[in-house]
Scaffold this motif. Structure first.
Motif, PDB file in Angstrom:
ATOM      1  N   PRO A 180       0.794  -1.232   0.000  1.00 48.78           N
ATOM      2  CA  PRO A 180       0.000   0.000   0.000  1.00 48.78           C
ATOM      3  C   PRO A 180       0.826   1.282   0.000  1.00 48.78           C
ATOM      4  O   PRO A 180       0.460   2.252  -0.653  1.00 48.78           O
ATOM      5  CB  PRO A 180      -0.824  -0.102   1.287  1.00 48.78           C
ATOM      6  N   LEU A 181       1.956   1.289   0.701  1.00 50.03           N
ATOM      7  CA  LEU A 181       2.792   2.491   0.733  1.00 50.03           C
ATOM      8  C   LEU A 181       3.338   2.810  -0.659  1.00 50.03           C
ATOM      9  O   LEU A 181       3.324   3.963  -1.087  1.00 50.03           O
ATOM     10  CB  LEU A 181       3.947   2.309   1.725  1.00 50.03           C
TER      11      LEU A 181
ATOM     12  N   GLN B  52       1.988   1.913  -3.455  1.00 49.74           N
ATOM     13  CA  GLN B  52       0.837   2.329  -4.267  1.00 49.74           C
ATOM     14  C   GLN B  52       0.537   3.799  -4.053  1.00 49.74           C
ATOM     15  O   GLN B  52       0.226   4.518  -5.007  1.00 49.74           O
ATOM     16  CB  GLN B  52      -0.382   1.492  -3.913  1.00 49.74           C
ATOM     17  N   GLU B  53       0.621   4.255  -2.816  1.00 41.21           N
ATOM     18  CA  GLU B  53       0.356   5.673  -2.548  1.00 41.21           C
ATOM     19  C   GLU B  53       1.441   6.565  -3.143  1.00 41.21           C
ATOM     20  O   GLU B  53       1.146   7.614  -3.710  1.00 41.21           O
ATOM     21  CB  GLU B  53       0.283   5.924  -1.044  1.00 41.21           C
TER      22      GLU B  53
ATOM     23  N   GLY C 104       1.085   6.683  -6.908  1.00 44.12           N
ATOM     24  CA  GLY C 104      -0.245   7.065  -7.386  1.00 44.12           C
ATOM     25  C   GLY C 104      -0.991   5.947  -8.071  1.00 44.12           C
ATOM     26  O   GLY C 104      -1.808   6.193  -8.954  1.00 44.12           O
TER      27      GLY C 104
ATOM     28  N   ARG D  53      -3.003   3.810  -6.483  1.00 46.72           N
ATOM     29  CA  ARG D  53      -4.292   3.625  -5.829  1.00 46.72           C
ATOM     30  C   ARG D  53      -4.838   4.998  -5.492  1.00 46.72           C
ATOM     31  O   ARG D  53      -4.177   5.808  -4.857  1.00 46.72           O
ATOM     32  CB  ARG D  53      -4.109   2.808  -4.548  1.00 46.72           C
ATOM     33  N   LYS D  54      -6.033   5.235  -5.920  1.00 51.75           N
ATOM     34  CA  LYS D  54      -6.641   6.521  -5.596  1.00 51.75           C
ATOM     35  C   LYS D  54      -7.151   6.476  -4.166  1.00 51.75           C
ATOM     36  O   LYS D  54      -7.715   5.482  -3.731  1.00 51.75           O
ATOM     37  CB  LYS D  54      -7.776   6.804  -6.559  1.00 51.75           C
ATOM     38  N   LYS D  55      -6.928   7.565  -3.471  1.00 52.76           N
ATOM     39  CA  LYS D  55      -7.397   7.632  -2.089  1.00 52.76           C
ATOM     40  C   LYS D  55      -8.910   7.743  -2.080  1.00 52.76           C
ATOM     41  O   LYS D  55      -9.492   8.564  -2.780  1.00 52.76           O
ATOM     42  CB  LYS D  55      -6.795   8.835  -1.378  1.00 52.76           C
TER      43      LYS D  55
ATOM     44  N   HIS E 182     -11.906   8.925  -0.130  1.00 62.32           N
ATOM     45  CA  HIS E 182     -12.251   9.790   0.991  1.00 62.32           C
ATOM     46  C   HIS E 182     -13.618   9.389   1.506  1.00 62.32           C
ATOM     47  O   HIS E 182     -14.625   9.553   0.817  1.00 62.32           O
ATOM     48  CB  HIS E 182     -12.257  11.256   0.563  1.00 62.32           C
TER      49      HIS E 182
END
Length: 90
Positions: free
Chosen positions: A48-49, A51-52, A55, A57-59, A61
């Motif tokens: 996941p890190l 991916q963030e 970019g 994986r879209k966050k 909200h």
């Protein structure tokens, strides 16, 4: 027919001084690239890190819930007050 063992032709100088180092460096870089590509496809894409950072994986909200602890408390007081006010008005 004298052949001196220390004399090298122009082709041998070219191989020794230019072509061999270029081939060695390109082999090492291709080996590192292949290792990075395999690590990326097999492991790093799923972290996941990573991916963030890249970019991938879209966050998502999540909206905050409308009712929180205090608002539920005040809403229950308002509901009781309005219910008791309706019974008094009748």
């Amino acid at each position: 027919m004298e052949s001196s063992p220390s004399t090298l032709s122009h082709w041998e100088y070219f191989l020794l001084l230019i072509l061999r180092p270029v081939l060695a460096i390109s082999f090492v870089l291709s080996f590192i690239s292949l290792g990075w590509f395999l690590a990326w496809k097999l492991v790093l894409v799923h972290v996941p890190l990573v991916q963030e950072i890249f970019g991938l994986r879209k966050k998502i909200h999540k909206p905050k819930p409308i009712t929180r602890r205090f608002s539920r408390y005040y809403n229950s007081i308002n509901a009781r007050n309005s219910a008791s006010g309706e019974t008094k008005a009748e």
